[in-house]
Every structure is written in structure tokens, then in C-alpha cells.
Design an enzyme around this catalytic site. Structure first.
Site, mmCIF file in Angstrom:
data_model
loop_
_atom_site.group_PDB
_atom_site.id
_atom_site.type_symbol
_atom_site.label_atom_id
_atom_site.label_comp_id
_atom_site.label_asym_id
_atom_site.label_seq_id
_atom_site.Cartn_x
_atom_site.Cartn_y
_atom_site.Cartn_z
ATOM 1 N N SER A 147 10.975 2.255 -4.693
ATOM 2 C CA SER A 147 11.446 3.105 -3.593
ATOM 3 C C SER A 147 12.953 3.284 -3.696
ATOM 4 O O SER A 147 13.622 2.530 -4.418
ATOM 5 C CB SER A 147 11.101 2.396 -2.275
ATOM 6 O OG SER A 147 11.820 2.917 -1.191
ATOM 7 N N TYR A 160 10.492 -3.652 4.408
ATOM 8 C CA TYR A 160 10.133 -2.725 3.321
ATOM 9 C C TYR A 160 11.185 -2.782 2.214
ATOM 10 O O TYR A 160 10.853 -2.860 1.026
ATOM 11 C CB TYR A 160 10.031 -1.317 3.917
ATOM 12 C CG TYR A 160 9.541 -0.235 2.971
ATOM 13 C CD1 TYR A 160 8.185 -0.084 2.693
ATOM 14 C CD2 TYR A 160 10.433 0.670 2.388
ATOM 15 C CE1 TYR A 160 7.733 0.919 1.853
ATOM 16 C CE2 TYR A 160 9.992 1.681 1.550
ATOM 17 C CZ TYR A 160 8.634 1.809 1.290
ATOM 18 O OH TYR A 160 8.191 2.812 0.454
HETATM 19 P P1 NAP Z 1 0.700 5.531 1.749
HETATM 20 O O1 NAP Z 1 0.357 5.913 3.089
HETATM 21 O O2 NAP Z 1 1.712 4.451 1.617
HETATM 22 O O3 NAP Z 1 -0.641 5.224 0.912
HETATM 23 C C1 NAP Z 1 -0.891 4.065 0.268
HETATM 24 C C2 NAP Z 1 -2.383 3.757 0.263
HETATM 25 O O4 NAP Z 1 -2.509 2.347 0.142
HETATM 26 C C3 NAP Z 1 -3.151 4.161 1.521
HETATM 27 O O5 NAP Z 1 -4.422 4.672 1.183
HETATM 28 C C4 NAP Z 1 -3.251 2.842 2.251
HETATM 29 O O6 NAP Z 1 -4.304 2.764 3.186
HETATM 30 C C5 NAP Z 1 -3.465 1.908 1.085
HETATM 31 N N1 NAP Z 1 -3.274 0.517 1.441
HETATM 32 C C6 NAP Z 1 -2.485 -0.005 2.430
HETATM 33 N N2 NAP Z 1 -2.580 -1.327 2.445
HETATM 34 C C7 NAP Z 1 -3.450 -1.674 1.466
HETATM 35 C C8 NAP Z 1 -3.980 -2.903 1.003
HETATM 36 N N3 NAP Z 1 -3.626 -4.069 1.548
HETATM 37 N N4 NAP Z 1 -4.869 -2.895 -0.021
HETATM 38 C C9 NAP Z 1 -5.249 -1.738 -0.581
HETATM 39 N N5 NAP Z 1 -4.793 -0.536 -0.191
HETATM 40 C C10 NAP Z 1 -3.908 -0.499 0.818
HETATM 41 O O7 NAP Z 1 1.134 6.798 0.968
HETATM 42 P P2 NAP Z 1 2.249 7.230 -0.046
HETATM 43 O O8 NAP Z 1 3.361 7.801 0.743
HETATM 44 O O9 NAP Z 1 1.546 8.059 -1.043
HETATM 45 O O10 NAP Z 1 2.841 5.911 -0.732
HETATM 46 C C11 NAP Z 1 2.357 5.358 -1.930
HETATM 47 C C12 NAP Z 1 3.340 4.334 -2.430
HETATM 48 O O11 NAP Z 1 4.577 4.975 -2.698
HETATM 49 C C13 NAP Z 1 3.657 3.212 -1.453
HETATM 50 O O12 NAP Z 1 3.846 2.003 -2.165
HETATM 51 C C14 NAP Z 1 4.961 3.655 -0.821
HETATM 52 O O13 NAP Z 1 5.710 2.593 -0.322
HETATM 53 C C15 NAP Z 1 5.631 4.295 -2.007
HETATM 54 N N6 NAP Z 1 6.676 5.250 -1.703
HETATM 55 C C16 NAP Z 1 6.454 6.312 -0.890
HETATM 56 C C17 NAP Z 1 7.471 7.235 -0.679
HETATM 57 C C18 NAP Z 1 7.315 8.448 0.177
HETATM 58 O O14 NAP Z 1 8.326 9.107 0.450
HETATM 59 N N7 NAP Z 1 6.124 8.797 0.633
HETATM 60 C C19 NAP Z 1 8.704 7.063 -1.297
HETATM 61 C C20 NAP Z 1 8.900 5.939 -2.104
HETATM 62 C C21 NAP Z 1 7.877 5.055 -2.306
HETATM 63 P P3 NAP Z 1 -3.986 3.218 4.728
HETATM 64 O O15 NAP Z 1 -4.041 4.724 4.723
HETATM 65 O O16 NAP Z 1 -5.055 2.572 5.527
HETATM 66 O O17 NAP Z 1 -2.617 2.680 5.061
HETATM 67 C C1 GCO Z 2 11.996 5.480 5.323
HETATM 68 C C2 GCO Z 2 11.023 6.009 4.314
HETATM 69 C C3 GCO Z 2 11.297 5.468 2.940
HETATM 70 C C4 GCO Z 2 10.395 6.157 1.950
HETATM 71 C C5 GCO Z 2 10.603 5.831 0.537
HETATM 72 C C6 GCO Z 2 11.966 6.162 0.037
HETATM 73 O O1 GCO Z 2 11.588 5.188 6.437
HETATM 74 O O2 GCO Z 2 13.193 5.437 4.998
HETATM 75 O O3 GCO Z 2 9.708 5.812 4.689
HETATM 76 O O4 GCO Z 2 11.312 4.113 2.902
HETATM 77 O O5 GCO Z 2 9.055 6.013 2.253
HETATM 78 O O6 GCO Z 2 10.179 4.540 0.186
HETATM 79 O O7 GCO Z 2 12.009 6.035 -1.336
#
Ligand code: NAP
Ligand code: GCO
Length: 266
Positions: A147, A160
Site C-alpha cells: 500500500s 493498516y
Molecule cells: P478489499 O475490500 O480489501 O477486498 C479484499 C477481499 O479480501 C474481500 O473479498 C474481503 O472480504 C477478503 N477478505 C477480508 N478478510 C479476509 C480473510 N480473513 N480471509 C480471506 N479473505 C478475506 O478490496 P480491494 O480494495 O480490492 O483490496 C485488495 C487489497 O489491496 C487489500 O490488501 C488492500 O489493503 C490493498 N490495497 C487496496 C487499495 C485501494 O485503494 N483499494 C490500495 C492499496 C492497497 P470482505 O468483502 O468480506 O471484506
Molecule cells: C486510506 C485508504 C488507503 C488505501 C490504500 C493506499 O484510508 O487511506 O484506504 O489506505 O486503501 O492502501 O495505497
């Protein structure tokens, strides 16, 4: 060397955690298009069913399983089942994650532990479960979804940020410890990506104007937009393929330039 061929995932088995929708789903879709067999898990049957339907709509035959990445016994069971029903995992993407946006002094220790458990201990348990077979096979790719918060802090995301900063170091440690077995462990650090996880930060105001955080991110991103899950496709294929065989312990930030930029002056 056929460089284009080195990006192919033909014959590989890829396991992407929490990949029913969002970033994990797009990465899996890219892997399927690059030739890999897709396996994913999610936290409950409803999500797995939703994922299976979405993959089918894209013409992808995915294998979906219910498994909580924090539960070591179910993870071991999951890997044993996958090895029996599909084969040895060549590519693991630790994508499952949660966030809780709460000021640190108001956050309970229970919520802190939950975030650390899913976002940091989960990837440890998953990697621990696949590494022995990768060693036996003589190769493997592990990609941890990090992230911006692996590098930066901000109000309300202490657990986080601690987890994602820890995941960056777990990435480097897996590289250090298992690189000699031809296992590459790298991270992808997505910037601000439009998924349900970030939907509350983009919600329109009552008067129809942008959420202040939405405007803040647009001003902070040289690309001038939020990322889309599809933006992660190319980088994820690169890190899963033989094209990156000498790339190890690296975090590839896919952020439209956020980390390079001091931000627009007010
Ligand atoms: P997300 O909502 O974080 O989706 C992640 C998936 O993992 C969901 O289906 C969630 O289920 C599932 N999950 C949660 N806890 C779990 C567990 N204990 N065991 C198995 N599965 C589990 O969606 P996303 O935004 O696509 O994020 C994916 C990854 O990228 C995450 O690690 C997030 O931190 C990271 N990330 C996201 C962003 C962003 O801007 N979106 C940026 C940087 C990094 P539920 O729907 O029930 O929660
Ligand atoms: C926040 C966001 C971030 C993103 C992502 C950034 O609240 O600042 O949710 O943490 O999800 O991980 O890279």
C-alpha cells in the site's frame, strides 16, 4: 531470448487470496489471460459464489474455496486441497485485506489485532503454507499487496499502516530467506484505487460536490485520477512471470506518481 514469451503464465497455477472482486479479481483476470489456471479463496461462500459467477462471465474457469487467511489450520487444509484438485501453487498473491479508519486513541486493541492479523499474519501463514512445495519444485513467485501506507502515514489508519509496512519487510525477508531456492517474493503497492474499500473516501457530498478526500487524492496524484483495478494487471503479470526472475524483495508502487510528488501548492 523470446522476451514476450517470458511474460507468459502458460501452465502456471496462481492462487489469489480474497479475489472475488476488486484488485484481486483484476489480477486473477490478467493471470488467466496470460495463461494461468486461477484459484482463489474468500472469507465466505456468498463471496466465493459471487466470484465464481464473475469469472464465468469473463470466460474464466476459476477454482474458488472458502478460507480465512488468518486460520492456519484452514489455510493448510486449503493448500492440501488445491494440490490434490488442481496442483502445486506456482504463484501466490496475498491480496486479502481489511482496513479500519479510526483515530488511534479511539481504536480498540481488538480492532488493531484484527487488522494486523488479516493484513500481516495472513500473508505470513499463506506464504508459509506454499513455500515447502515451491522449494520442492525449484521455483515460486509470491506477491504481497502492500500500500501507499507501506511508506506513508495518515490520520486514522495506524493499524493498516503498521500492517502494510510490516508486509513490506516480510516481503524482503521471504526474499532473503528463500531466494536461494529460486523463489521471488515481491510486493505491489497500489496507490488510491477505486474499489469498495475506498468507496467511503469518494462518496459525493450532499450538495453533489466531490468528497474532500477525493479532491485531495486527485491533487496529490500526478496522473490526476484514481487508479482502477485494471492498472494493477500489467505489473502483477510481470512479477508473476519469468520476466522478473532476477527481481526479488522489491516493492513496485503502482500509484500514478503519488510517492514521487510533494503535492500541488494550495
Ligand atoms: P478489499 O475490500 O480489501 O477486498 C479484499 C477481499 O479480501 C474481500 O473479498 C474481503 O472480504 C477478503 N477478505 C477480508 N478478510 C479476509 C480473510 N480473513 N480471509 C480471506 N479473505 C478475506 O478490496 P480491494 O480494495 O480490492 O483490496 C485488495 C487489497 O489491496 C487489500 O490488501 C488492500 O489493503 C490493498 N490495497 C487496496 C487499495 C485501494 O485503494 N483499494 C490500495 C492499496 C492497497 P470482505 O468483502 O468480506 O471484506
Ligand atoms: C486510506 C485508504 C488507503 C488505501 C490504500 C493506499 O484510508 O487511506 O484506504 O489506505 O486503501 O492502501 O495505497
Amino acid at each position: 531470448m523470446d522476451v514476450l514469451k517470458s511474460f507468459s503464465l502458460e501452465g502456471k497455477i496462481a492462487l489469489i487470496t480474497g479475489a472475488s472482486y476488486g484488485i484481486g479479481f483484476s489480477i486473477a483476470e490478467a493471470y488467466a489471460n496470460a495463461g494461468a489456471t486461477i484459484v482463489f479463496n474468500d472469507i465466505n461462500q456468498d463471496l466465493v459464489d459471487k466470484g465464481l459467477k464473475a469469472y464465468e462471465e469473463k470466460g474464466i474457469k476459476a477454482h474458488g474455496y472458502v478460507c480465512n487467511v488468518t486460520d492456519e489450520e484452514s489455510v493448510n487444509q486449503l493448500i492440501a486441497t488445491i494440490e490434490k484438485e488442481v496442483g502445486v501453487v506456482d504463484i501466490l498473491v496475498n491480496n486479502a485485506g481489511i482496513i479500519k479508519r479510526v483515530p488511534m486513541t479511539e481504536m480498540t486493541a481488538a480492532d488493531w489485532r484484527l487488522v494486523i492479523d488479516v493484513d500481516l499474519t495472513g500473508p505470513f501463514i499463506m506464504a508459509k503454507a506454499v513455500i515447502p512445495s515451491m522449494i520442492q519444485k525449484g521455483s515460486g513467485k509470491i506477491i504481497n499487496i502492500c500500500s501507499m501506507m507501506s511508506e506513508l502515514g495518515r490520520e486514522t489508519v495506524s493499524a493498516y499502516a503498521a500492517a502494510k509496512g510490516g508486509l513490506k519487510m516480510l516481503t524482503r525477508n521471504i526474499c532473503s530467506e528463500y531466494g536461494a531456492h529460486n523463489i521471488q517474493c515481491n510486493g505491489i503497492g497500489p496507490g488510491y484505487i477505486a474499489t469498495p474499500q475506498t468507496a467511503p473516501l469518494r462518496e459525493k457530498q450532499a450538495d453533489g460536490s466531490r468528497h474532500p478526500f477525493d479532491s485531495f487524492i486527485l491533487a496529490k496524484t500526478p496522473a490526476g485520477r484514481w487508479g482502477e483495478p485494471e492498472d494493477l494487471m500489467g505489473p502483477a503479470v510481470f512479477l508473476a512471470s519469468n520476466a522478473s526472475d532476477f527481481v526479488n524483495g522489491h516493492i513496485l508502487y503502482v500509484d500514478g506518481g503519488i510517492l514521487a510528488y510533494i503535492g500541488k501548492q494550495p
